[in-house]
Structure formats: structure tokens, C-alpha cells
Write a protein that holds these residues in place. Structure first.
Motif, PDB file in Angstrom:
ATOM      1  N   GLY A  29      24.065  14.096  -9.619  1.00  0.00           N
ATOM      2  CA  GLY A  29      24.045  13.431 -10.921  1.00  0.00           C
ATOM      3  C   GLY A  29      23.977  14.471 -12.015  1.00  0.00           C
ATOM      4  N   GLY A  30      22.858  14.487 -12.762  1.00  0.00           N
ATOM      5  CA  GLY A  30      22.693  15.498 -13.804  1.00  0.00           C
ATOM      6  C   GLY A  30      22.322  16.854 -13.249  1.00  0.00           C
ATOM      7  N   GLY A  31      21.882  16.886 -12.000  1.00  0.00           N
ATOM      8  CA  GLY A  31      21.596  18.148 -11.330  1.00  0.00           C
ATOM      9  C   GLY A  31      20.266  18.781 -11.668  1.00  0.00           C
ATOM     10  N   GLN A  32      19.396  18.046 -12.373  1.00  0.00           N
ATOM     11  CA  GLN A  32      18.149  18.653 -12.823  1.00  0.00           C
ATOM     12  C   GLN A  32      17.167  18.919 -11.679  1.00  0.00           C
ATOM     13  OE1 GLN A  32      18.091  19.657 -16.179  1.00  0.00           O
ATOM     14  NE2 GLN A  32      20.177  19.050 -15.642  1.00  0.00           N
ATOM     15  N   THR A  33      17.323  18.197 -10.585  1.00  0.00           N
ATOM     16  CA  THR A  33      16.509  18.460  -9.395  1.00  0.00           C
ATOM     17  C   THR A  33      17.323  19.151  -8.308  1.00  0.00           C
ATOM     18  OG1 THR A  33      15.058  16.568  -9.806  1.00  0.00           O
ATOM     19  CG2 THR A  33      15.142  17.408  -7.557  1.00  0.00           C
ATOM     20  N   LEU A  34      18.544  18.677  -8.090  1.00  0.00           N
ATOM     21  CA  LEU A  34      19.331  19.184  -6.972  1.00  0.00           C
ATOM     22  C   LEU A  34      19.734  20.645  -7.143  1.00  0.00           C
ATOM     23  CD1 LEU A  34      20.689  18.713  -4.287  1.00  0.00           C
ATOM     24  CD2 LEU A  34      22.666  17.759  -5.483  1.00  0.00           C
ATOM     25  N   ILE A  35      20.153  21.041  -8.337  1.00  0.00           N
ATOM     26  CA  ILE A  35      20.603  22.421  -8.525  1.00  0.00           C
ATOM     27  C   ILE A  35      19.481  23.423  -8.252  1.00  0.00           C
ATOM     28  CG2 ILE A  35      21.509  24.084 -10.186  1.00  0.00           C
ATOM     29  CD1 ILE A  35      23.559  22.077  -9.104  1.00  0.00           C
ATOM     30  N   PRO A  36      18.267  23.242  -8.790  1.00  0.00           N
ATOM     31  CA  PRO A  36      17.174  24.157  -8.419  1.00  0.00           C
ATOM     32  C   PRO A  36      16.880  24.142  -6.924  1.00  0.00           C
ATOM     33  CG  PRO A  36      16.587  22.928 -10.389  1.00  0.00           C
ATOM     34  CD  PRO A  36      17.833  22.302  -9.851  1.00  0.00           C
ATOM     35  N   THR A  37      17.038  22.970  -6.303  1.00  0.00           N
ATOM     36  CA  THR A  37      16.810  22.870  -4.864  1.00  0.00           C
ATOM     37  C   THR A  37      17.830  23.695  -4.090  1.00  0.00           C
ATOM     38  OG1 THR A  37      15.908  20.638  -5.129  1.00  0.00           O
ATOM     39  CG2 THR A  37      16.650  21.258  -2.923  1.00  0.00           C
ATOM     40  N   LEU A  38      19.089  23.663  -4.539  1.00  0.00           N
ATOM     41  CA  LEU A  38      20.127  24.459  -3.892  1.00  0.00           C
ATOM     42  C   LEU A  38      19.867  25.952  -4.082  1.00  0.00           C
ATOM     43  CD1 LEU A  38      23.366  22.497  -4.923  1.00  0.00           C
ATOM     44  CD2 LEU A  38      22.037  22.280  -2.821  1.00  0.00           C
ATOM     45  N   LYS A  39      19.422  26.312  -5.285  1.00  0.00           N
ATOM     46  CA  LYS A  39      19.152  27.726  -5.559  1.00  0.00           C
ATOM     47  C   LYS A  39      18.054  28.271  -4.652  1.00  0.00           C
ATOM     48  CE  LYS A  39      20.622  27.839 -10.400  1.00  0.00           C
ATOM     49  NZ  LYS A  39      20.176  28.023 -11.820  1.00  0.00           N
ATOM     50  N   GLN A  40      17.100  27.420  -4.324  1.00  0.00           N
ATOM     51  CA  GLN A  40      16.005  27.837  -3.446  1.00  0.00           C
ATOM     52  C   GLN A  40      16.353  27.657  -1.975  1.00  0.00           C
ATOM     53  OE1 GLN A  40      12.013  26.435  -4.824  1.00  0.00           O
ATOM     54  NE2 GLN A  40      13.159  25.606  -6.552  1.00  0.00           N
ATOM     55  N   ARG A  41      17.580  27.183  -1.714  1.00  0.00           N
ATOM     56  CA  ARG A  41      18.067  26.946  -0.359  1.00  0.00           C
ATOM     57  C   ARG A  41      17.190  25.948   0.411  1.00  0.00           C
ATOM     58  NH1 ARG A  41      22.250  30.216   1.132  1.00  0.00           N
ATOM     59  NH2 ARG A  41      22.675  31.986  -0.239  1.00  0.00           N
ATOM     60  N   LEU A  42      16.655  24.990  -0.326  1.00  0.00           N
ATOM     61  CA  LEU A  42      15.897  23.924   0.322  1.00  0.00           C
ATOM     62  C   LEU A  42      16.822  22.795   0.759  1.00  0.00           C
ATOM     63  CD1 LEU A  42      12.810  23.789  -2.081  1.00  0.00           C
ATOM     64  CD2 LEU A  42      12.976  24.878   0.174  1.00  0.00           C
ATOM     65  N   ALA A  43      18.063  22.846   0.318  1.00  0.00           N
ATOM     66  CA  ALA A  43      19.104  21.910   0.746  1.00  0.00           C
ATOM     67  C   ALA A  43      20.415  22.685   0.792  1.00  0.00           C
ATOM     68  CB  ALA A  43      19.208  20.728  -0.207  1.00  0.00           C
ATOM     69  N   SER A  44      21.304  22.296   1.684  1.00  0.00           N
ATOM     70  CA  SER A  44      22.562  23.031   1.809  1.00  0.00           C
ATOM     71  C   SER A  44      23.719  22.109   2.192  1.00  0.00           C
ATOM     72  CB  SER A  44      22.427  24.156   2.840  1.00  0.00           C
ATOM     73  OG  SER A  44      21.940  23.633   4.077  1.00  0.00           O
ATOM     74  N   PRO A  45      24.003  21.097   1.359  1.00  0.00           N
ATOM     75  CA  PRO A  45      25.145  20.216   1.658  1.00  0.00           C
ATOM     76  C   PRO A  45      26.462  20.992   1.581  1.00  0.00           C
ATOM     77  CG  PRO A  45      24.335  19.827  -0.560  1.00  0.00           C
ATOM     78  CD  PRO A  45      23.348  20.730   0.096  1.00  0.00           C
ATOM     79  N   GLU A  46      27.396  20.610   2.401  1.00  0.00           N
ATOM     80  CA  GLU A  46      28.700  21.284   2.393  1.00  0.00           C
ATOM     81  C   GLU A  46      29.595  20.754   1.280  1.00  0.00           C
ATOM     82  OE1 GLU A  46      30.486  21.050   6.217  1.00  0.00           O
ATOM     83  OE2 GLU A  46      28.853  22.109   7.238  1.00  0.00           O
ATOM     84  N   VAL A  47      29.326  19.512   0.853  1.00  0.00           N
ATOM     85  CA  VAL A  47      30.131  18.885  -0.198  1.00  0.00           C
ATOM     86  C   VAL A  47      29.210  18.283  -1.245  1.00  0.00           C
ATOM     87  CG1 VAL A  47      31.875  17.139  -0.741  1.00  0.00           C
ATOM     88  CG2 VAL A  47      31.928  18.310   1.483  1.00  0.00           C
ATOM     89  N   LEU A  48      29.433  18.630  -2.500  1.00  0.00           N
ATOM     90  CA  LEU A  48      28.719  18.000  -3.598  1.00  0.00           C
ATOM     91  C   LEU A  48      29.676  17.062  -4.315  1.00  0.00           C
ATOM     92  CD1 LEU A  48      26.552  20.781  -5.307  1.00  0.00           C
ATOM     93  CD2 LEU A  48      25.820  18.964  -3.771  1.00  0.00           C
ATOM     94  N   VAL A  49      29.237  15.819  -4.487  1.00  0.00           N
ATOM     95  CA  VAL A  49      30.069  14.805  -5.140  1.00  0.00           C
ATOM     96  C   VAL A  49      29.479  14.548  -6.522  1.00  0.00           C
ATOM     97  CG1 VAL A  49      31.022  12.485  -4.997  1.00  0.00           C
ATOM     98  CG2 VAL A  49      30.601  13.794  -2.896  1.00  0.00           C
ATOM     99  N   SER A  50      30.096  15.117  -7.547  1.00  0.00           N
ATOM    100  CA  SER A  50      29.609  14.982  -8.912  1.00  0.00           C
ATOM    101  C   SER A  50      29.905  13.589  -9.454  1.00  0.00           C
ATOM    102  CB  SER A  50      30.255  16.028  -9.815  1.00  0.00           C
ATOM    103  OG  SER A  50      29.886  15.809 -11.159  1.00  0.00           O
TER     104      SER A  50
END
Length: 262
Positions: free
Chosen positions: A28-49
Motif C-alpha cells: 500500500g503506502g509502504g510505511q510498514t512494509l518498506i522498513p520491514t524489507l530493509k531489515q530483511r524481516l520479510a522477503s516476498p519475491e513479488v510486490l504488488v503496488s
């Protein structure tokens, strides 16, 4: 960060199809997911904006309720609900900072169900309904625990319907660094009674304080909750505050919300 594929659908149907792919996750807005990806706490292969889907943006009036698209930003809610639902507008105005408010979305907040997020309290206290690409879910059934909702795999929050109360107010005791509420209380008065929702406090996530609702439905005044308290046993306890402290804040903020409700 790491390599991933970014898909930018222009419709809900396209987004649903993209989310059907293996290891796909909505953005969505990425305010939670993007920091999570940066910390490698999640690693989806496809992001659907979901940011390019106009059909899940905007706010409309449906009788005595507001229908807010899941892709509507906090900033838009601030501007467009000031006259129709002032308590919701004021809540959105205190989320994060301008950058967060112009990117973050109500649908992303509800889907993530952070234990300290503000919108879950507003949705639960309003007796709202979360609309997805598949169904409608009452707020009382939608929030199921910390970071847990009734959403199924690949299900998208397309809107939320919020009945407009006769009077309402949201009070939060903000943690200065994150601006998340250490405790937040949303009080909403309807003809049929009062609803009180608490965020930021419990290990089970957002919850309704039924004892306060009963007292306030009989007398909508701060002193109506005198003598009431919530247990600190299952409250979040961390470096910012103990469970007992958060439990105390629930009572304090509920009184303030009732006193300020209009």
C-alpha cells in the motif's frame, strides 16, 4: 534490500491476479512494509503496488456512514472528513509526519493491524465494516490479535465503512520518537449506546472496553468511568511503559475523550 519484482496494477482485478502468484505481497503506502524489507524481516519475491488503483481511493457519504477507499491517504482523510467526521479527521492529522500522511493509507493500516495503529481503534469504536475484494467484515470480527486480521491470503482491503456517531473523540498518548500511541482511546456515542476502543495497550491488539461502554451508555460524562479500571496483566510492557502504566492511561484517556467528544 534485495531483488524483487514490482507489479503496478491499475485495477483491483489485476491486483488480485498478481497476488495469486507465488510469494506475492500487497504494497500500500509502504510505511510498514518498506522498513520491514530493509531489515530483511520479510522477503516476498513479488510486490504488488496498490497505489495506482483509482477505484480504491476517495471518500463518499452513504446515508449516515462514510465509505473510505482503502487506498485513501491519511492526508486526504484529514482534509475530506473534517466536516463530516471531525474526530476521524483529527486522528488522521496526528499520524506520523507530513511524509507519512501523504503516503500511508487507511487500507494498509487496517490490513497490517499494528497493535499501536490509530485507525483500528476508530474503526472498532465506530462499529465499522471492512470491505474487501471478496466480502464485507464487521470490525468486531476483523481484528483478531496483534498483527492479525480476518483477511485471507491475497485478500485486499478495498474500503472501510464507518457509521458517523453523534459525538466522538480520540485521545492518544504518543511515544515521541515513533508518534505511535503508547495508548490510544477512541470513544464514539451513538443513539443505541457508546463504543470505546483501545489501541497501543494490549498484547491482543485493539480491543473494546465493554465495562466503560456500559457506564457511558447510561451517562455520557467523564465521571461515569470513575472506579473502573482495566487489568495490566495482559498489557504491553516495554521500555516506554509498563503494563500497569498503560492500564492506568486507558482510564485517563477515556475520560479525556468523553470530555472532548463533540
Amino acid at each position: 534490500m534485495y531483488n524483487f519484482e514490482l507489479v503496478k496494477p491499475s485495477s483491483v482485478a489485476e491486483a488480485v491476479e498478481a497476488l495469486g502468484r507465488e510469494e506475492a505481497q500487497a504494497l500500500g503506502g509502504g510505511q510498514t512494509l518498506i522498513p520491514t524489507l530493509k531489515q530483511r524481516l520479510a522477503s516476498p519475491e513479488v510486490l504488488v503496488s496498490l497505489t495506482g488503483i483509482d477505484e480504491i481511493k476517495g471518500i463518499s457519504r452513504e446515508g449516515d456512514a462514510l465509505k473510505i477507499g482503502g487506498g485513501t491517504t491519511h492526508a486526504a482523510i484529514v482534509a475530506e472528513t473534517a466536516g463530516s467526521y471531525p474526530a476521524l479527521s483529527a486522528l488522521a492529522a496526528r499520524i506520523g509526519d507530513p511524509a507519512v500522511r501523504n503516503r500511508g493509507t487507511i487500507g494498509g493500516s487496517l490490513a497490517n493491524n499494528d497493535p499501536s495503529a490509530c485507525y483500528p481503534a476508530a474503526t472498532l469504536a465506530s462499529g465499522g465494516t471492512v470491505v474487501t475484494d471478496r466480502r464485507e467484515i464487521a470490525a468486531d470480527d476483523f481484528f483478531q490479535g496483534m498483527f492479525t486480521t480476518a483477511l485471507e491470503e491475497g485478500e485486499i482491503v478495498t474500503a472501510v465503512k464507518l457509521p458517523i456517531p453523534q459525538a466522538a473523540n480520540y485521545q492518544k498518548f504518543a511515544q515521541p520518537a515513533s508518534r505511535f500511541p503508547l495508548v490510544g482511546v477512541f470513544v464514539a456515542r451513538f443513539a443505541e449506546g457508546v463504543r470505546v476502543a483501545v489501541t497501543g495497550a494490549s498484547n491482543d491488539g485493539v480491543f473494546r472496553w465493554s465495562e466503560a461502554e456500559e457506564k457511558l451508555s447510561g451517562s455520557f460524562a467523564p465521571e461515569a468511568v470513575d472506579g473502573l479500571s482495566v487489568s495490566g496483566d495482559n498489557m504491553i510492557s516495554d521500555l516506554h511503559g509498563s503494563g500497569a502504566y498503560r492500564a492506568h492511561l486507558v482510564g485517563v484517556l477515556t475520560k479525556r475523550a468523553v470530555a472532548a467528544a463533540k
